[in-house]
Design an enzyme around this catalytic site. Structure first.
Site, PDB file in Angstrom:
ATOM      1  CB  CYS A 161       0.393   1.909   4.109  1.00  0.00           C
ATOM      2  SG  CYS A 161      -1.313   1.365   4.088  1.00  0.00           S
ATOM      3  CB  CYS A 163      -0.930  -0.065   1.219  1.00  0.00           C
ATOM      4  SG  CYS A 163      -1.649   1.500   1.732  1.00  0.00           S
TER       5      CYS A 163
END
Ligand SMILES: [Zn+2]
Length: 144
Positions: free
Chosen positions: A71, A68
């Site tokens: 993230c 991600c």
């Protein structure tokens, strides 16, 4: 003297009782002798979850995954927040890939997700990454 705060050790999950006025003195865990108060996030897994959400010092969990992008760009902000909020809030990272059962149990639909726990209960949740001032403002609005 105030009532001691109950704080789980991030290393061994042992519960420590620490007077509020001692939080800044690098208190050590009564069981494993490691530092109880950290200035950085620690890794949270399925096994430690039930122990770590307990206690008087709130726990902010960042649910993330290796693949991600948002993230990854949020990671340094979360790290800075941990330094800034040391002694007021504990910060932990939950790898949703390595802990799929727990991520499912928490009803994670998108990452990054931030979940705030206090005394064993979820009290607030936010999805998406945001800048440090906004993150701190959100936590302040939650009484941290
Ligand atoms: Zn310990």
């Amino acid at each position: 003297m105030s009532e001691p705060l109950v704080i789980p050790c991030p290393h061994c999950n042992g519960l420590n009782r620490i007077p509020a006025e001692r939080l800044g003195d690098s208190p050590k865990c009564g069981r494993c002798k490691s530092a109880v108060i950290l200035a950085k996030p620690f890794d949270l897994g399925q096994g430690a979850y039930a122990s770590q959400i307990k206690g008087d010092l709130p726990l902010l969990v960042d649910v993330w995954a290796e693949w991600c992008g948002p993230c990854k760009s949020f990671a340094p902000i979360f790290q800075q927040a941990a330094t800034q909020l040391s002694g007021r809030c504990r910060l932990a990272k939950l790898d949703s890939e390595a802990n799929q059962q727990l991520a499912g149990q928490l009803g994670i639909r998108s990452i990054p997700s931030l979940i705030l726990f206090r005394n064993g209960r979820e009290v607030a949740r936010q999805s998406g990454a945001f800048p440090l001032p906004q993150l701190v403002a959100w936590l302040t609005s939650q009484g941290i």
